[in-house]
Design a protein around this motif. Structure first.
Motif, PDB file in Angstrom:
ATOM      1  N   MET A  91      19.279  51.267 -46.386  1.00 29.06           N
ATOM      2  CA  MET A  91      18.222  51.835 -45.537  1.00 29.06           C
ATOM      3  C   MET A  91      18.552  53.275 -45.122  1.00 29.06           C
ATOM      4  N   GLY A 151      20.942  51.012 -34.882  1.00 30.53           N
ATOM      5  CA  GLY A 151      20.519  49.648 -34.580  1.00 30.53           C
ATOM      6  C   GLY A 151      21.651  48.815 -34.007  1.00 30.53           C
ATOM      7  N   THR A 152      22.871  49.166 -34.359  1.00 27.79           N
ATOM      8  CA  THR A 152      24.015  48.403 -33.875  1.00 27.79           C
ATOM      9  C   THR A 152      24.080  48.449 -32.351  1.00 27.79           C
ATOM     10  N   HIS A 191      22.107  41.000 -39.187  1.00 30.47           N
ATOM     11  CA  HIS A 191      22.987  42.136 -39.429  1.00 30.47           C
ATOM     12  C   HIS A 191      24.301  41.914 -38.668  1.00 30.47           C
ATOM     13  N   THR A 248      18.427  42.712 -43.409  1.00 31.49           N
ATOM     14  CA  THR A 248      19.130  43.787 -44.109  1.00 31.49           C
ATOM     15  C   THR A 248      19.119  43.559 -45.624  1.00 31.49           C
ATOM     16  N   ASP A 273      14.923  42.308 -33.780  1.00 28.74           N
ATOM     17  CA  ASP A 273      15.641  43.356 -34.499  1.00 28.74           C
ATOM     18  C   ASP A 273      14.716  43.888 -35.593  1.00 28.74           C
ATOM     19  N   ASP A 302      14.836  51.538 -35.564  1.00 27.08           N
ATOM     20  CA  ASP A 302      15.568  52.743 -35.940  1.00 27.08           C
ATOM     21  C   ASP A 302      14.645  53.763 -36.588  1.00 27.08           C
ATOM     22  N   HIS A 304      15.813  56.331 -37.839  1.00 24.97           N
ATOM     23  CA  HIS A 304      16.568  56.872 -38.985  1.00 24.97           C
ATOM     24  C   HIS A 304      16.591  55.914 -40.185  1.00 24.97           C
ATOM     25  N   LYS A 305      15.704  54.936 -40.168  1.00 30.21           N
ATOM     26  CA  LYS A 305      15.553  54.102 -41.363  1.00 30.21           C
ATOM     27  C   LYS A 305      14.177  54.402 -41.968  1.00 30.21           C
TER      28      LYS A 305
HETATM   29  C1  LIG Z   1      18.341  44.495 -39.516  1.00 34.91           C
HETATM   30  C2  LIG Z   1      19.337  45.527 -39.092  1.00 34.91           C
HETATM   31  N1  LIG Z   1      19.700  45.592 -37.810  1.00 34.91           N
HETATM   32  C3  LIG Z   1      20.598  46.482 -37.364  1.00 34.91           C
HETATM   33  C4  LIG Z   1      21.173  47.384 -38.238  1.00 34.91           C
HETATM   34  C5  LIG Z   1      22.197  48.350 -37.723  1.00 34.91           C
HETATM   35  O1  LIG Z   1      21.685  49.641 -37.707  1.00 34.91           O
HETATM   36  P1  LIG Z   1      22.645  50.918 -37.680  1.00 34.91           P
HETATM   37  O2  LIG Z   1      23.361  50.926 -39.002  1.00 34.91           O
HETATM   38  O3  LIG Z   1      21.698  52.040 -37.501  1.00 34.91           O
HETATM   39  O4  LIG Z   1      23.587  50.768 -36.546  1.00 34.91           O
HETATM   40  C6  LIG Z   1      20.828  47.359 -39.591  1.00 34.91           C
HETATM   41  C7  LIG Z   1      21.428  48.300 -40.542  1.00 34.91           C
HETATM   42  O5  LIG Z   1      21.203  48.280 -41.711  1.00 34.91           O
HETATM   43  C8  LIG Z   1      19.893  46.403 -40.032  1.00 34.91           C
HETATM   44  O6  LIG Z   1      19.539  46.300 -41.311  1.00 34.91           O
END
Ligand SMILES: Cc1ncc(COP(=O)(O)O)c(C=O)c1O
Length: 501
Positions: A91, A151-152, A191, A248, A273, A302, A304-305
């Protein structure tokens, strides 16, 4: 006193600034043009890259022209060109051009979004961007929240809000004082950030209840309900349900409406999420995919995705700003509060993990303002359409099977020669071996594709085993490119099979 650099003129001299700007603009323009033909992967061994950059802390400066040339000659060729239209990968989006420059403007004014008096316009723009993201996702513009590093941290923040609602005393006294064993329910396709979040919150990874997914990579709410009830009987304290809007690996979307019902019945926090899938809320041709997200207590999304801005611009949305400020409140004596207005401006320091915060909202604001939500709608629909086309073509290809049909703009599929299918269907020990062989085959095919450098897809575990994963994530990707990729698939499979024997 202004310091003269032996490497060039004064930092703020207009001639110097313009020269840097002109050169950087040329580099950007060359890169944007070159990304369609540059190999996506760079085979240079890491030892060679280390040798290129391995030097002691420079005591003297370097002329900016030499440095910028070095960037073009030694950095750009050694990148993974995830901005290429052939990058059908993770992503990592192709950023829209204005947002690339917006990042420089953010650095120019270097606002600190911790407190509104350190970023008067920036704080208000972040409020607006959060409302726009809420509207785009379908959560509604009646929301609050903030941009995060990704997203984390957004998922961690959502779960911290959940914990505070269930046990506010944990903030000051810790989990010991709560004396409860909290559990969190999410799809086994989640994730890894969710696993980390329950760990960091002190709940422990064992608190995470992984709900098994079906062939479409989504959870069954009935199974989740049974798990919640079982845990309650065993003395656990269910805390939150997480629904995933765009897993993901497969881009699958959990049944959010049913999960919202379950969360309400069970009295649990409902976090969605939508880090990746949030942009589907703007789709016109695929309406309702995220239905139920509007009932979430908090949402990860996000920018940035799938909103095509450069890293980083994650986001957390929630309804109640006062509540969030209670969760994260801290006395920071050196930063006076901004509470003298009727509607106090947002001091982002108070509602999340971060202290110093970059004005990342600018690039999101500029991207939305410049292109408009309708542009996003058309790109999202186009990308969703391309993955449906891939699905149709692969369904007709002999020895290929769709693994998980697309709910977003990700489709997963497998090369499965007839002999493998037979061995798998026959069951027994041979079937296990055949499944392993099938996994290895997908991983090898992904490697063959990546090594060639024209396209980039990954292999990822989805229900049933590894599959090739194709995500249309660049707004540059068009039908001709997807056709070219599909035409090459049998050759990639042949090369992978030949390699293994
Ligand atoms: C479903 C999902 N949630 C959370 C995340 C985490 O996002 P980030 O990498 O921006 O911290 C991802 C990252 O690919 C994701 O696919």
């Amino acid at each position: 006193m202004n310091q003269e650099f032996d490497s060039g003129p004064r930092q703020d001299s207009p001639d110097f600034v313009r020269d840097v700007g002109d050169r950087v603009t040329r580099i950007i323009s060359d890169c944007l043009a070159g990304r369609t033909t540059q190999s996506i992967t760079d085979p240079t061994p890491v030892a060679e890259l280390r040798a290129l950059f391995n030097e002691r802390l420079p005591r003297k400066g370097t002329d900016h022209r030499r440095l910028l040339d070095r960037f073009s000659e030694q950095v750009v060729p050694h990148t993974l060109v995830n901005t290429s239209p052939g990058y059908l990968g993770l992503m990592n989006p192709t950023p829209v051009t204005l947002s690339i420059f917006a990042d420089a403007l953010t650095s120019l004014i270097n606002q600190n979004q911790a407190a509104s008096h350190h970023s008067p316009a920036g704080s208000v723009i972040e409020e607006v961007v959060i409302r726009w993201l809420g509207e785009a996702v379908g959560y509604g513009e009646d929301c609050h929240g903030h941009l995060t590093s990704g997203g984390t941290v957004a998922n961690l923040t959502g779960l911290k809000l959940a914990l505070h609602r269930a046990a506010p005393g944990v903030r000051d006294k810790g989990l010991v004082a709560a004396g409860r064993r909290f559990t969190v329910y999410a799809s086994d396709q989640l994730h890894f950030s969710v696993e980390r979040s329950v760990d960091i919150l002190g709940l422990g990874r064992d608190a995470l209840r992984l709900v098994p997914t079906g062939p479409d990579a989504t959870v069954d709410p009935h199974v989740m309900r049974q798990m919640i009830e079982g845990d309650r009987r065993d003395g656990m304290d269910p805390l939150a349900i997480m629904g995933i809007a765009g897993t993901t690996a497969a881009g699958a979307v959990d049944p959010l409406m049913e999960l919202a019902d379950l969360a309400r019945e069970a009295g649990l926090w409902f976090h969605v999420d939508a880090a990746y899938g949030g942009a589907v809320g703007l789709s016109r041709e695929y309406p309702g995919v995220l239905a139920g997200v509007e009932r979430a207590d908090s949402v990860t999304v996000d920018a940035h995705k799938w909103f095509f801005v450069p890293f980083v611009a994650g986001g957390i949305l929630f309804r109640d700003r006062t509540f969030a400020e209670d969760v994260f409140q801290n006395a920071a004596g050196y930063i006076p509060p901004s509470e003298d207005a009727d509607l106090p401006p947002t001091d982002y320091l108070k509602q999340g993990l971060a202290g110093t915060r970059r004005f990342n909202a600018l690039k999101v604001w500029m991207a939305f303002k410049h292109l408009g939500a309708d542009w996003y709608t058309s790109v999202v629909d186009h990308q969703m359409g391309l993955t449906r086309k891939v699905t149709e073509v692969i369904t007709e290809l002999p020895d290929w099977k769709i693994a998980v049909p697309p709910a977003t703009a990700i489709v997963t599929f497998r090369h499965e020669p007839e002999a493998l299918t037979e061995a798998i269907n026959n069951g027994g020990v041979n079937a296990k071996g055949a499944l392993k062989k099938r996994d290895r085959l997908q991983i090898r095919i992904a490697e063959v594709i990546q090594n060639e450098g024209r396209f980039w897809v990954s292999a990822a575990p989805v229900p049933g085993g590894f599959a090739l994963r194709l995500n249309v994530i660049s707004w540059l990707t068009d039908e001709a490119l997807v056709d070219a990729f599909l035409a090459e698939l049998p050759r990639y499979a042949q090369e992978a099979a030949a390699d293994r024997s």
